[in-house]
Design an enzyme around this catalytic site. Structure first.
Site, short mmCIF file in Angstrom:
data_model
loop_
_atom_site.label_atom_id
_atom_site.label_comp_id
_atom_site.label_asym_id
_atom_site.label_seq_id
_atom_site.Cartn_x
_atom_site.Cartn_y
_atom_site.Cartn_z
N ARG A 1 12.81 -1.38 -8.14
CA ARG A 1 11.35 -1.44 -8.24
C ARG A 1 10.98 -1.16 -9.69
O ARG A 1 11.67 -0.41 -10.38
CB ARG A 1 10.67 -0.39 -7.34
N PRO B 1 0.83 -1.20 0.00
CA PRO B 1 0.00 0.00 0.00
C PRO B 1 0.87 1.26 0.00
O PRO B 1 1.96 1.26 0.56
CB PRO B 1 -0.78 -0.11 1.31
N GLU B 2 0.39 2.31 -0.64
CA GLU B 2 1.10 3.58 -0.65
C GLU B 2 0.28 4.58 0.16
O GLU B 2 -0.78 4.23 0.68
CB GLU B 2 1.31 4.03 -2.11
N ARG C 1 12.69 11.00 10.33
CA ARG C 1 13.38 10.98 9.03
C ARG C 1 12.45 11.30 7.87
O ARG C 1 12.89 11.38 6.72
CB ARG C 1 14.01 9.60 8.79
N ASN D 1 5.40 3.27 -5.33
CA ASN D 1 5.87 2.87 -6.65
C ASN D 1 4.95 3.24 -7.80
O ASN D 1 5.41 3.70 -8.84
CB ASN D 1 6.15 1.37 -6.65
N GLN E 1 4.24 -2.55 8.43
CA GLN E 1 5.27 -3.22 7.63
C GLN E 1 4.59 -4.11 6.58
O GLN E 1 3.67 -3.67 5.94
CB GLN E 1 6.24 -3.96 8.54
N LYS F 1 3.82 5.54 6.01
CA LYS F 1 3.06 4.30 6.20
C LYS F 1 2.71 4.05 7.66
O LYS F 1 2.25 2.97 8.02
CB LYS F 1 3.82 3.13 5.60
#
Ligand SMILES: [Zn+2]
Length: 273
Positions: free
Chosen positions: A262, A2-3, A125, A169, A70, A53
């Site tokens: 990818r 999932p994005e 980050r 992606n 994850q 995420k």
């Protein structure tokens, strides 16, 4: 995988289930969280945010439950008297006035105070989140011009959650196609108007994917693709998943390559090297 748009939609479902409600039972599998379970009882769930995420369940007392699924974690929503029939291991259950949100299999779960959340090793980050933090095209433009990003190739940079959080992606291929940019280009190679268009598309394509459940294609091209017999897997995208098919814009054959291990799809004529 999932994005950002898919994570944000999952957050919306959790928000609909328990948002604005009062926690009347909380259960945690991990002992370091279990000690806090009773202190959540009687507290309102104020909002569900996402950051990249990560899922952030915010409570009215300024505490925040952080979780990252994850590859294996999954949230299930259910009523208190009908727990899901699953062999997965339960990690978190929040019950609010008869409605439950249960997190299974995830292992990266922690409870924070809002003030300290920026110190979280993963979140600290990340760049601003495109969907939960109302990131604007102007902000994205400023970030693309930062020294640390200027000389990075777009194919890799767009997947770096340090630039902005939420891109993944399929969004990478779609954004590069809509901006006519080759993945080998770097922000420093682009004109001001190219940078402006890229920033605008990073925001707008991500928002469209969120609002339209992963559809990033334009309506005219969707109609064209459906007429040509393409399945949803292909017509939902302008270029992604369309290797070997004709470019909607120019008719050249779409190519599939690997960038940053990818898959990336592009039109060799619309996006010259
Ligand atoms: Zn083309």
């Amino acid at each position: 995988m999932p994005e950002g748009p898919e994570i944000r939609r999952a957050a919306d479902r959790i928000e609909k289930q328990i948002g604005g409600r009062v926690i009347d039972d909380a259960w945690f599998a991990f002992p370091e969280l279990a000690v806090h379970a009773s202190s959540l009882i009687g507290i309102h769930v104020s909002r569900i945010d996402t950051w990249g995420k990560a899922m952030l369940i915010r409570f009215a007392d300024q505490r925040v439950l952080y979780s990252h699924n994850q590859l294996y974690g999954v949230w299930k929503l259910h009523s208190e008297d009908k727990p899901p029939n699953t062999k997965r291991s339960l990690r978190v259950r929040l019950s609010a006035q008869g409605r439950c949100a249960s997190l299974y299999s995830a292992s990266d779960i922690s409870l924070w105070h809002e003030e300290n959340l920026v110190e979280h090793p993963f979140l600290s980050r990340l760049g601003p989140d495109l969907l939960s933090q109302d990131t604007t095209a102007e902000q994205v433009q400023q970030r693309l011009r930062l020294k640390q990003f200027q000389k990075r190739r777009l194919g890799a940079l767009l997947l770096d959650q340090g630039l902005v959080a939420g891109l993944g992606n399929y969004l990478r291929s779609e954004i590069l196609f809509f901006t006519h940019l080759h993945p080998q280009l770097r922000p420093i190679d682009l004109t001001d108007s190219q940078i402006a268009l890229l920033s605008e598309k990073i925001v707008s394509v991500t928002h469209q994917a969120y609002l339209k459940a992963g559809v990033t294609n334009t309506q005219a091209w969707i109609d064209q693709a459906i007429n040509a017999g393409e399945p949803r897997r292909q017509w939902r995208f302008a270029v992604f998943e369309r290797a070997g098919l004709e470019c909607h814009r120019c008719g050249a054959v779409i190519e599939r390559t690997m960038v940053g291990s990818r898959r990336l799809y592009l039109c060799p004529r619309c996006q010259p090297a």
